[in-house]
Scaffold this active site. Structure first.
Site, PDB file in Angstrom:
ATOM      1  N   ASP A  78     113.019 -88.582 125.148  1.00 40.68           N
ATOM      2  CA  ASP A  78     113.489 -89.855 124.612  1.00 40.68           C
ATOM      3  C   ASP A  78     114.697 -89.688 123.708  1.00 40.68           C
ATOM      4  OD1 ASP A  78     111.291 -90.851 125.932  1.00 40.68           O
ATOM      5  OD2 ASP A  78     110.742 -92.213 124.313  1.00 40.68           O
ATOM      6  N   CYS A 119     105.195 -84.812 125.076  1.00 47.27           N
ATOM      7  CA  CYS A 119     106.089 -85.806 124.470  1.00 47.27           C
ATOM      8  C   CYS A 119     105.893 -87.209 125.036  1.00 47.27           C
ATOM      9  CB  CYS A 119     107.538 -85.358 124.650  1.00 47.27           C
ATOM     10  SG  CYS A 119     107.931 -83.891 123.660  1.00 47.27           S
ATOM     11  N   ASP A 120     106.292 -88.149 124.203  1.00 50.27           N
ATOM     12  CA  ASP A 120     106.379 -89.577 124.443  1.00 50.27           C
ATOM     13  C   ASP A 120     105.577 -90.135 125.619  1.00 50.27           C
ATOM     14  OD1 ASP A 120     108.404 -90.459 122.314  1.00 50.27           O
ATOM     15  OD2 ASP A 120     109.248 -88.636 123.140  1.00 50.27           O
ATOM     16  N   LYS A 121     106.209 -90.390 126.771  1.00 53.56           N
ATOM     17  CA  LYS A 121     105.517 -91.085 127.863  1.00 53.56           C
ATOM     18  C   LYS A 121     104.666 -90.159 128.706  1.00 53.56           C
ATOM     19  CE  LYS A 121     107.870 -93.980 125.949  1.00 53.56           C
ATOM     20  NZ  LYS A 121     108.353 -92.930 125.065  1.00 53.56           N
ATOM     21  N   CYS A 191     108.933 -83.635 118.366  1.00 55.02           N
ATOM     22  CA  CYS A 191     109.654 -83.835 117.107  1.00 55.02           C
ATOM     23  C   CYS A 191     108.712 -84.023 115.925  1.00 55.02           C
ATOM     24  CB  CYS A 191     110.608 -85.007 117.234  1.00 55.02           C
ATOM     25  SG  CYS A 191     111.918 -84.711 118.453  1.00 55.02           S
ATOM     26  N   GLU A 442     114.051 -97.949 123.857  1.00 50.22           N
ATOM     27  CA  GLU A 442     113.801 -97.746 122.436  1.00 50.22           C
ATOM     28  C   GLU A 442     115.073 -98.013 121.648  1.00 50.22           C
ATOM     29  OE1 GLU A 442     110.164 -94.524 122.158  1.00 50.22           O
ATOM     30  OE2 GLU A 442     112.213 -93.838 121.785  1.00 50.22           O
ATOM     31  N   SER A 466     111.537 -96.427 118.729  1.00 47.80           N
ATOM     32  CA  SER A 466     111.060 -95.058 118.631  1.00 47.80           C
ATOM     33  C   SER A 466     110.071 -94.970 117.484  1.00 47.80           C
ATOM     34  CB  SER A 466     112.243 -94.118 118.365  1.00 47.80           C
ATOM     35  OG  SER A 466     111.797 -92.871 117.903  1.00 47.80           O
TER      36      SER A 466
END
Length: 552
Positions: A78, A119-121, A191, A442, A466
């Site tokens: 992202d 991560c994320d998705k 992150c 985002e 985000s």
């Protein structure tokens, strides 16, 4: 065994030949076949080290009497996708991940899966696949990045994004900005703050789909992460033996536990999308009002970046998610009888304790009496909107301002960086929803630019934010502009009222005027007319329903 469909009987002679070609002999095929879904790639810092995690998981599977078979899943970073067309693919990639795992797992006849995201998705996409397939599954993530150090302070990628706004405002030099970008991300891992990736890894624990430590052990603690992966590999064989499936774990109680933890630690607003989408795959209704109901009853006990200065490594030192759940359980708001991949929640948190009271507060003396997320309603969002209340300054919780409207994130960022936005404004970014974006971008670039320039403004969007965003940023405004939602009818200069404590988002325009604007509205042409995103835009639901792709 489920895998008998690909390995037993005379009609599977050819199948066994193909397994032989890969080095799997008769003795291997007598054991449960365990898929190791590894999202390793060289385009996401959180995934660059996942080969080691997969190898450890395979060792665990083999030691416990299974046959591990590795296959890949895609992933989008992202941060790298932020601020350009690539971000349109981020949320949409969640569906591709779930679909591809469903395809491979079904085609191969796996008895169980070890899912390795970070991560994320990728995290929600894999859990969605687990719920859809409903075969024994366990999740083991790659761990959080350690924070960087700059001038004696812990920093992370969010400071890099904000540095751009500070530089544009003349607050820092180009040399300062270069130093920040060099220091912010010191190595592998998701992150360092409580952004979307780490929130979802923590909620994987709360849902019961990962082992204790899944969300908080840093990636740099390689021995601990490999041991966790090895234990996950061993544990999947026990889940197969007992036939404990994801929908046995992903119950109403599990989702309520996850939401409670989410509110208690002030997680990313994206979790509303992802938990709703996972619940959809598990056959459970999870209305937005459930999030707000739980938020009202949950004290906010861990204040991590971007709301505070602590990072995931600090939460890990403080006792992790088990300590958070044990503390919240004191109020009777955790279902301790809920099943996990390793016993009940009660068994899991029995020995947990808060080791750093500066990081995890008590329910008697929390940071705030209510949870980190809030669900808003009003004439601007008839379905709902979402805000990370824990990352909003006290003097911005109630705010009114004049609208400045933009039909894309890029236009809004240009306006902010060019100095066209001033204190007292409300930046409106529309046509960035699931259908309009398409893909629901985002908005970290505009929020970071606002923070960097020191502006006192609100921001509302039918897109999303985000987990690193902070400030009076309200997303998921539904219905979205592309679907003819009221956000499409705002005009420059309209007054917008934000009242987070009372959960209100209102446009100070009378119904008659809004009706006239709606009648004159012309639906714009799609931004993307070909390829995957064009199909996604046609099939995706509203953000209020998780922005899931359906066949309806």
């Amino acid at each position: 065994m489920r895998s008998d469909v690909v390995k037993k009987g005379a009609t599977r002679c050819a199948h066994r030949s193909l397994f032989n070609a890969m080095g799997f002999g008769p003795e291997d095929l007598k054991k449960p076949l365990i898929g190791i879904c590894n999202s390793f790639n060289e385009v996401i810092p959180g995934h660059i080290h996942l080969r080691e995690i997969a190898e450890a998981a395979k060792l665990g599977v083999a030691a416990a009497g299974g046959t591990p078979m590795e296959f890949p899943a895609i992933g989008v970073c992202d941060g790298i996708a932020m601020g350009h067309t690539g971000m349109k693919y981020s949320l949409a990639s969640r569906e591709l991940i779930a679909d591809s795992i469903e395809a491979v797992a079904t085609a191969t006849g796996f008895d169980g899966l070890v899912l390795i995201p970070n991560c994320d998705k990728i995290v929600p996409g894999m859990i969605m696949a687990a719920a859809r397939l409903n075969i024994p599954c366990i999740v083991v993530s790659g761990g959080a990045m350690l924070p960087g150090r700059y001038k004696g302070q812990d920093i992370s990628v969010s400071q890099s994004f904000e540095a751009a706004g500070e530089f544009a405002a003349g607050k820092i030099s180009e040399e300062d900005m270069t130093d920040i970008e060099a220091a912010a991300c010191p190595g592998c891992g998701s992150c360092a703050g409580l952004f979307t990736a780490n929130t979802m890894n923590c909620l994987t624990e709360a849902l019961g789909m990962g082992l204790p430590g899944n969300g908080t052990i840093p990636a740099a603690y390689t021995g601990a992460r490999k041991l966790l992966a090895k234990r996950a590999g061993e544990r999947i064989l026990e889940l197969v033996k007992q036939d404990i499936k994801p929908r046995d774990i992903l119950t109403q109680k599990a989702f309520e536990n996850a939401i409670t933890v989410d509110m208690g630690i002030g997680g990313s607003s994206n979790t509303v999308l992802h938990l709703t989408a996972i619940a959809h795959e598990a056959g459970i209704e999870l209305p937005a009002q459930k999030f707000d109901e739980i938020s009202h009853n949950t004290p906010y006990i861990a204040c991590l970046s971007p709301a505070g200065h602590h990072h995931i490594v600090d939460l890990n030192e403080a006792g992790g998610i088990s300590a958070v759940m044990k503390e919240l359980a004191k109020k009777g708001i955790i279902h301790t009888d809920a099943l996990t991949v390793c016993g009940t929640v009660e068994e899991r948190i029995a020995k947990a304790k808060i080791l750093r009271p500066d990081v995890i507060k008590t329910v008697e003396e929390p940071y705030r009496p209510e949870g980190g997320l809030a669900i808003l309603s009003g004439n601007l969002c008839p379905e709902n909107a979402v805000v990370k209340a824990s990352a909003v300054a006290e003097d911005m919780l109630v705010y009114s301002g004049k609208a400045k409207c933009y039909s894309s994130e890029e236009d809004a960022v240009n306006a902010i960086m060019d100095g066209d936005i001033h204190d007292g404004d409300v930046v409106v970014i529309r046509y960035e929803g699931p259908k309009g974006g398409p893909g629901m971008q985002e908005m970290l670039n505009p929020t970071a630019a606002i923070v960097g320039r020191g502006l006192k403004v609100g921001l509302i969007t039918d897109g999303r934010f985000s987990g690193a965003s902070r400030g009076a940023c309200i997303g998921h405004v539904s219905p979205e502009a592309m679907a003819g939602g009221p956000i499409a009818f705002i005009e420059d200069g309209d007054i917008i009222d934000i009242d987070i404590p009372n959960r209100k988002l209102e446009l100070r325009v009378d119904e008659e005027t809004l009706a006239k604007r709606k009648a004159a509205w012309v639906k714009p042409e799609p931004k993307i007319k070909h390829g995957y995103l064009a199909r996604y835009a046609k099939l995706t639901t509203s953000a209020s329903k998780g922005a899931v792709v359906t066949a309806d």
